[in-house]
Design a protein around this motif. Structure first.
Motif, PDB file in Angstrom:
ATOM      1  N   LYS A   1       0.841  -1.194   0.000  1.00 23.51           N
ATOM      2  CA  LYS A   1       0.000   0.000   0.000  1.00 23.51           C
ATOM      3  C   LYS A   1       0.875   1.241   0.000  1.00 23.51           C
ATOM      4  N   GLU A   2       0.315   2.309  -0.511  1.00 21.85           N
ATOM      5  CA  GLU A   2       1.036   3.574  -0.535  1.00 21.85           C
ATOM      6  C   GLU A   2       1.411   3.991   0.879  1.00 21.85           C
ATOM      7  N   GLY A   3       2.650   4.429   1.031  1.00 22.50           N
ATOM      8  CA  GLY A   3       3.112   4.825   2.356  1.00 22.50           C
ATOM      9  C   GLY A   3       4.360   5.672   2.266  1.00 22.50           C
ATOM     10  N   SER A   4       5.076   5.780   3.364  1.00 22.81           N
ATOM     11  CA  SER A   4       6.272   6.616   3.422  1.00 22.81           C
ATOM     12  C   SER A   4       7.532   5.861   2.992  1.00 22.81           C
ATOM     13  N   SER A   5       7.411   4.554   2.739  1.00 23.94           N
ATOM     14  CA  SER A   5       8.536   3.773   2.248  1.00 23.94           C
ATOM     15  C   SER A   5       8.042   2.805   1.180  1.00 23.94           C
ATOM     16  N   ILE A   6       8.998   2.260   0.424  1.00 26.14           N
ATOM     17  CA  ILE A   6       8.661   1.319  -0.640  1.00 26.14           C
ATOM     18  C   ILE A   6       9.591   0.117  -0.553  1.00 26.14           C
ATOM     19  N   LEU A   7       9.041  -1.059  -0.754  1.00 30.81           N
ATOM     20  CA  LEU A   7       9.823  -2.282  -0.763  1.00 30.81           C
ATOM     21  C   LEU A   7      10.245  -2.539  -2.203  1.00 30.81           C
ATOM     22  N   VAL A   8      11.555  -2.621  -2.445  1.00 27.27           N
ATOM     23  CA  VAL A   8      12.074  -2.846  -3.791  1.00 27.27           C
ATOM     24  C   VAL A   8      12.951  -4.088  -3.790  1.00 27.27           C
ATOM     25  N   TYR A   9      13.152  -4.659  -4.972  1.00 30.05           N
ATOM     26  CA  TYR A   9      14.048  -5.803  -5.104  1.00 30.05           C
ATOM     27  C   TYR A   9      15.402  -5.308  -5.588  1.00 30.05           C
ATOM     28  N   LEU A  10      16.450  -5.607  -4.813  1.00 32.67           N
ATOM     29  CA  LEU A  10      17.820  -5.243  -5.172  1.00 32.67           C
ATOM     30  C   LEU A  10      18.371  -6.358  -6.061  1.00 32.67           C
ATOM     31  N   ILE A  11      18.507  -6.068  -7.332  1.00 33.29           N
ATOM     32  CA  ILE A  11      18.844  -7.082  -8.320  1.00 33.29           C
ATOM     33  C   ILE A  11      20.183  -7.756  -8.028  1.00 33.29           C
ATOM     34  N   ASP A  12      21.230  -6.980  -7.831  1.00 39.54           N
ATOM     35  CA  ASP A  12      22.567  -7.554  -7.626  1.00 39.54           C
ATOM     36  C   ASP A  12      22.706  -8.278  -6.289  1.00 39.54           C
ATOM     37  N   ASP A  13      21.973  -7.825  -5.279  1.00 41.12           N
ATOM     38  CA  ASP A  13      22.027  -8.448  -3.954  1.00 41.12           C
ATOM     39  C   ASP A  13      21.043  -9.604  -3.803  1.00 41.12           C
ATOM     40  N   LYS A  14      20.107  -9.714  -4.765  1.00 42.57           N
ATOM     41  CA  LYS A  14      19.081 -10.769  -4.759  1.00 42.57           C
ATOM     42  C   LYS A  14      18.283 -10.796  -3.451  1.00 42.57           C
ATOM     43  N   ARG A  15      17.861  -9.598  -3.041  1.00 43.14           N
ATOM     44  CA  ARG A  15      17.051  -9.494  -1.817  1.00 43.14           C
ATOM     45  C   ARG A  15      16.190  -8.238  -1.888  1.00 43.14           C
ATOM     46  N   TYR A  16      15.219  -8.185  -0.990  1.00 41.39           N
ATOM     47  CA  TYR A  16      14.333  -7.018  -0.906  1.00 41.39           C
ATOM     48  C   TYR A  16      14.877  -6.018   0.107  1.00 41.39           C
ATOM     49  N   GLU A  17      14.579  -4.753  -0.133  1.00 41.74           N
ATOM     50  CA  GLU A  17      15.003  -3.676   0.767  1.00 41.74           C
ATOM     51  C   GLU A  17      13.857  -2.690   0.908  1.00 41.74           C
ATOM     52  N   ASP A  18      13.612  -2.265   2.113  1.00 40.66           N
ATOM     53  CA  ASP A  18      12.607  -1.248   2.406  1.00 40.66           C
ATOM     54  C   ASP A  18      13.313   0.108   2.370  1.00 40.66           C
ATOM     55  N   ILE A  19      12.895   0.991   1.462  1.00 45.75           N
ATOM     56  CA  ILE A  19      13.542   2.292   1.318  1.00 45.75           C
ATOM     57  C   ILE A  19      12.550   3.399   1.665  1.00 45.75           C
ATOM     58  N   LYS A  20      12.949   4.243   2.581  1.00 45.38           N
ATOM     59  CA  LYS A  20      12.124   5.396   2.955  1.00 45.38           C
ATOM     60  C   LYS A  20      12.165   6.414   1.809  1.00 45.38           C
ATOM     61  N   LEU A  21      11.011   6.855   1.354  1.00 45.45           N
ATOM     62  CA  LEU A  21      10.939   7.751   0.200  1.00 45.45           C
ATOM     63  C   LEU A  21      11.736   9.032   0.406  1.00 45.45           C
ATOM     64  N   THR A  22      11.739   9.564   1.616  1.00 45.07           N
ATOM     65  CA  THR A  22      12.468  10.809   1.880  1.00 45.07           C
ATOM     66  C   THR A  22      13.977  10.613   1.876  1.00 45.07           C
ATOM     67  N   SER A  23      14.441   9.347   1.919  1.00 49.47           N
ATOM     68  CA  SER A  23      15.876   9.083   1.906  1.00 49.47           C
ATOM     69  C   SER A  23      16.429   8.951   0.491  1.00 49.47           C
ATOM     70  N   ILE A  24      15.550   8.948  -0.510  1.00 45.86           N
ATOM     71  CA  ILE A  24      15.979   8.781  -1.897  1.00 45.86           C
ATOM     72  C   ILE A  24      16.583  10.078  -2.410  1.00 45.86           C
ATOM     73  N   LYS A  25      17.821   9.961  -2.892  1.00 45.17           N
ATOM     74  CA  LYS A  25      18.558  11.121  -3.410  1.00 45.17           C
ATOM     75  C   LYS A  25      18.428  11.233  -4.924  1.00 45.17           C
ATOM     76  N   GLU A  26      18.363  10.073  -5.610  1.00 47.93           N
ATOM     77  CA  GLU A  26      18.384  10.074  -7.068  1.00 47.93           C
ATOM     78  C   GLU A  26      17.816   8.763  -7.605  1.00 47.93           C
ATOM     79  N   VAL A  27      17.132   8.840  -8.758  1.00 49.81           N
ATOM     80  CA  VAL A  27      16.611   7.664  -9.447  1.00 49.81           C
ATOM     81  C   VAL A  27      16.957   7.812 -10.926  1.00 49.81           C
ATOM     82  N   ASN A  28      17.673   6.807 -11.464  1.00 49.27           N
ATOM     83  CA  ASN A  28      18.087   6.855 -12.869  1.00 49.27           C
ATOM     84  C   ASN A  28      17.814   5.517 -13.529  1.00 49.27           C
TER      85      ASN A  28
END
Length: 77
Positions: A44-71
């Protein structure tokens, strides 16, 4: 960037996301996606997002306000 925008992007492709760790002051750049992951993620929409880290082969919870850059990952080939 808000949750819906980022989620929509990650469901379609791979992106390098630069973010600050929630557990430390370290800044990481990781290749992430929500497309073709080992498990389907319903979130659900919230203050963080769960993403899959491809090279690490695991999921990570990232706080939206901590994101510096997306490319797009294809830019860095």
């Amino acid at each position: 960037m808000n949750f819906k925008e980022l989620q929509s992007m990650l469901l379609k492709d791979e992106y390098f996301i630069t973010f600050q760790s929630m557990n430390s002051d370290k800044v990481y750049t990781k290749k992430c996606t929500l497309k073709e992951t080992p498990n389907k993620v319903n979130q659900k929409e919230g203050s963080s997002i769960l993403v899959y880290l491809i090279d690490d082969k695991r999921y990570e919870d990232i706080k939206l306000t901590s994101i510096k850059e997306v490319n797009p990952a294809w830019r860095n080939l």
